[in-house]
Scaffold this motif. Structure first.
Motif, PDB file in Angstrom:
ATOM      1  N   LEU A  24     -82.517 -29.468 -27.292  1.00  0.00           N
ATOM      2  CA  LEU A  24     -82.371 -28.612 -28.462  1.00  0.00           C
ATOM      3  C   LEU A  24     -81.314 -29.117 -29.440  1.00  0.00           C
ATOM      4  O   LEU A  24     -81.329 -28.746 -30.611  1.00  0.00           O
ATOM      5  CB  LEU A  24     -81.997 -27.187 -28.037  1.00  0.00           C
ATOM      6  CG  LEU A  24     -83.123 -26.321 -27.489  1.00  0.00           C
ATOM      7  CD1 LEU A  24     -82.568 -25.004 -26.976  1.00  0.00           C
ATOM      8  CD2 LEU A  24     -84.165 -26.067 -28.558  1.00  0.00           C
ATOM      9  N   GLN A  25     -80.408 -29.936 -28.992  1.00  0.00           N
ATOM     10  CA  GLN A  25     -79.329 -30.400 -29.857  1.00  0.00           C
ATOM     11  C   GLN A  25     -79.837 -31.414 -30.864  1.00  0.00           C
ATOM     12  O   GLN A  25     -80.767 -32.173 -30.594  1.00  0.00           O
ATOM     13  CB  GLN A  25     -78.204 -31.022 -29.028  1.00  0.00           C
ATOM     14  CG  GLN A  25     -77.473 -30.019 -28.187  1.00  0.00           C
ATOM     15  CD  GLN A  25     -76.341 -30.645 -27.413  1.00  0.00           C
ATOM     16  OE1 GLN A  25     -75.987 -31.792 -27.627  1.00  0.00           O
ATOM     17  NE2 GLN A  25     -75.766 -29.882 -26.503  1.00  0.00           N
ATOM     18  N   THR A  26     -79.202 -31.406 -32.022  1.00  0.00           N
ATOM     19  CA  THR A  26     -79.558 -32.382 -33.043  1.00  0.00           C
ATOM     20  C   THR A  26     -78.758 -33.661 -32.825  1.00  0.00           C
ATOM     21  O   THR A  26     -77.695 -33.654 -32.213  1.00  0.00           O
ATOM     22  CB  THR A  26     -79.233 -31.826 -34.448  1.00  0.00           C
ATOM     23  OG1 THR A  26     -77.850 -31.483 -34.488  1.00  0.00           O
ATOM     24  CG2 THR A  26     -80.066 -30.611 -34.755  1.00  0.00           C
ATOM     25  N   GLY A  27     -79.267 -34.736 -33.343  1.00  0.00           N
ATOM     26  CA  GLY A  27     -78.591 -36.014 -33.208  1.00  0.00           C
ATOM     27  C   GLY A  27     -77.394 -36.129 -34.127  1.00  0.00           C
ATOM     28  O   GLY A  27     -77.166 -35.293 -35.005  1.00  0.00           O
ATOM     29  N   LYS A  28     -76.617 -37.181 -33.944  1.00  0.00           N
ATOM     30  CA  LYS A  28     -75.424 -37.391 -34.775  1.00  0.00           C
ATOM     31  C   LYS A  28     -75.805 -37.718 -36.221  1.00  0.00           C
ATOM     32  O   LYS A  28     -75.083 -37.399 -37.148  1.00  0.00           O
ATOM     33  CB  LYS A  28     -74.575 -38.533 -34.211  1.00  0.00           C
ATOM     34  CG  LYS A  28     -73.982 -38.224 -32.865  1.00  0.00           C
ATOM     35  CD  LYS A  28     -72.867 -37.228 -32.992  1.00  0.00           C
ATOM     36  CE  LYS A  28     -72.232 -36.988 -31.632  1.00  0.00           C
ATOM     37  NZ  LYS A  28     -71.241 -35.955 -31.649  1.00  0.00           N
ATOM     38  N   SER A  70     -75.453 -23.112 -39.865  1.00  0.00           N
ATOM     39  CA  SER A  70     -75.115 -24.521 -40.087  1.00  0.00           C
ATOM     40  C   SER A  70     -74.056 -25.019 -39.106  1.00  0.00           C
ATOM     41  O   SER A  70     -74.054 -26.175 -38.727  1.00  0.00           O
ATOM     42  CB  SER A  70     -74.635 -24.718 -41.527  1.00  0.00           C
ATOM     43  OG  SER A  70     -73.467 -23.943 -41.729  1.00  0.00           O
ATOM     44  N   THR A  71     -73.113 -24.173 -38.699  1.00  0.00           N
ATOM     45  CA  THR A  71     -72.074 -24.638 -37.779  1.00  0.00           C
ATOM     46  C   THR A  71     -72.179 -24.010 -36.397  1.00  0.00           C
ATOM     47  O   THR A  71     -71.600 -24.521 -35.448  1.00  0.00           O
ATOM     48  CB  THR A  71     -70.678 -24.316 -38.343  1.00  0.00           C
ATOM     49  OG1 THR A  71     -70.587 -22.903 -38.531  1.00  0.00           O
ATOM     50  CG2 THR A  71     -70.438 -25.045 -39.649  1.00  0.00           C
ATOM     51  N   GLY A  72     -72.911 -22.933 -36.271  1.00  0.00           N
ATOM     52  CA  GLY A  72     -72.982 -22.225 -34.991  1.00  0.00           C
ATOM     53  C   GLY A  72     -73.746 -22.963 -33.920  1.00  0.00           C
ATOM     54  O   GLY A  72     -73.472 -22.818 -32.739  1.00  0.00           O
ATOM     55  N   ALA A  73     -74.723 -23.762 -34.303  1.00  0.00           N
ATOM     56  CA  ALA A  73     -75.573 -24.431 -33.320  1.00  0.00           C
ATOM     57  C   ALA A  73     -74.794 -25.472 -32.530  1.00  0.00           C
ATOM     58  O   ALA A  73     -74.956 -25.587 -31.321  1.00  0.00           O
ATOM     59  CB  ALA A  73     -76.761 -25.080 -34.004  1.00  0.00           C
ATOM     60  N   SER A  74     -73.966 -26.224 -33.206  1.00  0.00           N
ATOM     61  CA  SER A  74     -73.273 -27.298 -32.506  1.00  0.00           C
ATOM     62  C   SER A  74     -72.242 -26.733 -31.520  1.00  0.00           C
ATOM     63  O   SER A  74     -72.106 -27.237 -30.415  1.00  0.00           O
ATOM     64  CB  SER A  74     -72.603 -28.235 -33.503  1.00  0.00           C
ATOM     65  OG  SER A  74     -71.628 -27.527 -34.239  1.00  0.00           O
ATOM     66  N   THR A  75     -71.521 -25.702 -31.904  1.00  0.00           N
ATOM     67  CA  THR A  75     -70.512 -25.179 -30.987  1.00  0.00           C
ATOM     68  C   THR A  75     -71.155 -24.435 -29.823  1.00  0.00           C
ATOM     69  O   THR A  75     -70.716 -24.582 -28.694  1.00  0.00           O
ATOM     70  CB  THR A  75     -69.545 -24.254 -31.730  1.00  0.00           C
ATOM     71  OG1 THR A  75     -70.277 -23.191 -32.328  1.00  0.00           O
ATOM     72  CG2 THR A  75     -68.779 -25.005 -32.792  1.00  0.00           C
ATOM     73  N   PHE A  76     -72.176 -23.636 -30.111  1.00  0.00           N
ATOM     74  CA  PHE A  76     -72.830 -22.902 -29.028  1.00  0.00           C
ATOM     75  C   PHE A  76     -73.502 -23.854 -28.050  1.00  0.00           C
ATOM     76  O   PHE A  76     -73.342 -23.727 -26.836  1.00  0.00           O
ATOM     77  CB  PHE A  76     -73.863 -21.919 -29.596  1.00  0.00           C
ATOM     78  CG  PHE A  76     -74.695 -21.259 -28.533  1.00  0.00           C
ATOM     79  CD1 PHE A  76     -74.153 -20.263 -27.735  1.00  0.00           C
ATOM     80  CD2 PHE A  76     -76.003 -21.638 -28.322  1.00  0.00           C
ATOM     81  CE1 PHE A  76     -74.909 -19.662 -26.752  1.00  0.00           C
ATOM     82  CE2 PHE A  76     -76.761 -21.042 -27.341  1.00  0.00           C
ATOM     83  CZ  PHE A  76     -76.220 -20.040 -26.548  1.00  0.00           C
ATOM     84  N   LEU A  77     -74.269 -24.810 -28.578  1.00  0.00           N
ATOM     85  CA  LEU A  77     -74.986 -25.735 -27.698  1.00  0.00           C
ATOM     86  C   LEU A  77     -74.040 -26.687 -26.975  1.00  0.00           C
ATOM     87  O   LEU A  77     -74.307 -27.073 -25.834  1.00  0.00           O
ATOM     88  CB  LEU A  77     -76.032 -26.516 -28.497  1.00  0.00           C
ATOM     89  CG  LEU A  77     -77.243 -25.692 -28.943  1.00  0.00           C
ATOM     90  CD1 LEU A  77     -78.185 -26.562 -29.759  1.00  0.00           C
ATOM     91  CD2 LEU A  77     -77.972 -25.108 -27.757  1.00  0.00           C
TER      92      LEU A  77
END
Length: 111
Positions: A22-26, A45-52
């Motif tokens: 589910l994570q996006t690439g760099k 926009s910022t919640g996905a990276s910290t949660f995942l």
């Protein structure tokens, strides 16, 4: 106990695979900076990276703990073999009479 641990381990394995996929690439951050669809993300926009990333860390820690526990539980078992009770027969070489030549036998019979 071990069955429950195996079930938890398999569940965490599947969850870890799904979280990583589910994570996006760099490289996706550069496209998102120019309006590449970051507003359409599920967590913002910022919640996905910290949660995942937190979910990945928790799943990885649980995965490592279950892996180490399962390895420790399986390594300590000493099983008794059926073969340990059977005594090994001692092989003795049979005493064979010395081989006689047919030529020496023919000479002794003809005399």
């Amino acid at each position: 106990m071990s069955i429950l641990l195996i079930v938890v381990h398999v569940f965490v394995c599947i969850a870890l695979i799904m979280i990583v996929l589910l994570q996006t690439g760099k490289g996706a951050d550069m496209g998102a900076a120019f309006g590449g669809g970051s507003s359409q993300t599920l967590f913002g926009s910022t919640g996905a990276s910290t949660f995942l990333s937190k979910a990945t860390t928790v799943a990885a820690i649980v995965f490592m703990l279950t892996s180490l526990t399962l390895a420790y539980m399986s390594g300590g078992k000493v099983t008794k073999s059926v073969v340990t009770d059977v005594q090994v027969p001692i092989e003795q070489q049979a005493q064979q009479p010395p081989a006689q030549d047919d030529a020496t036998d023919a000479d002794t019979k003809s005399e």
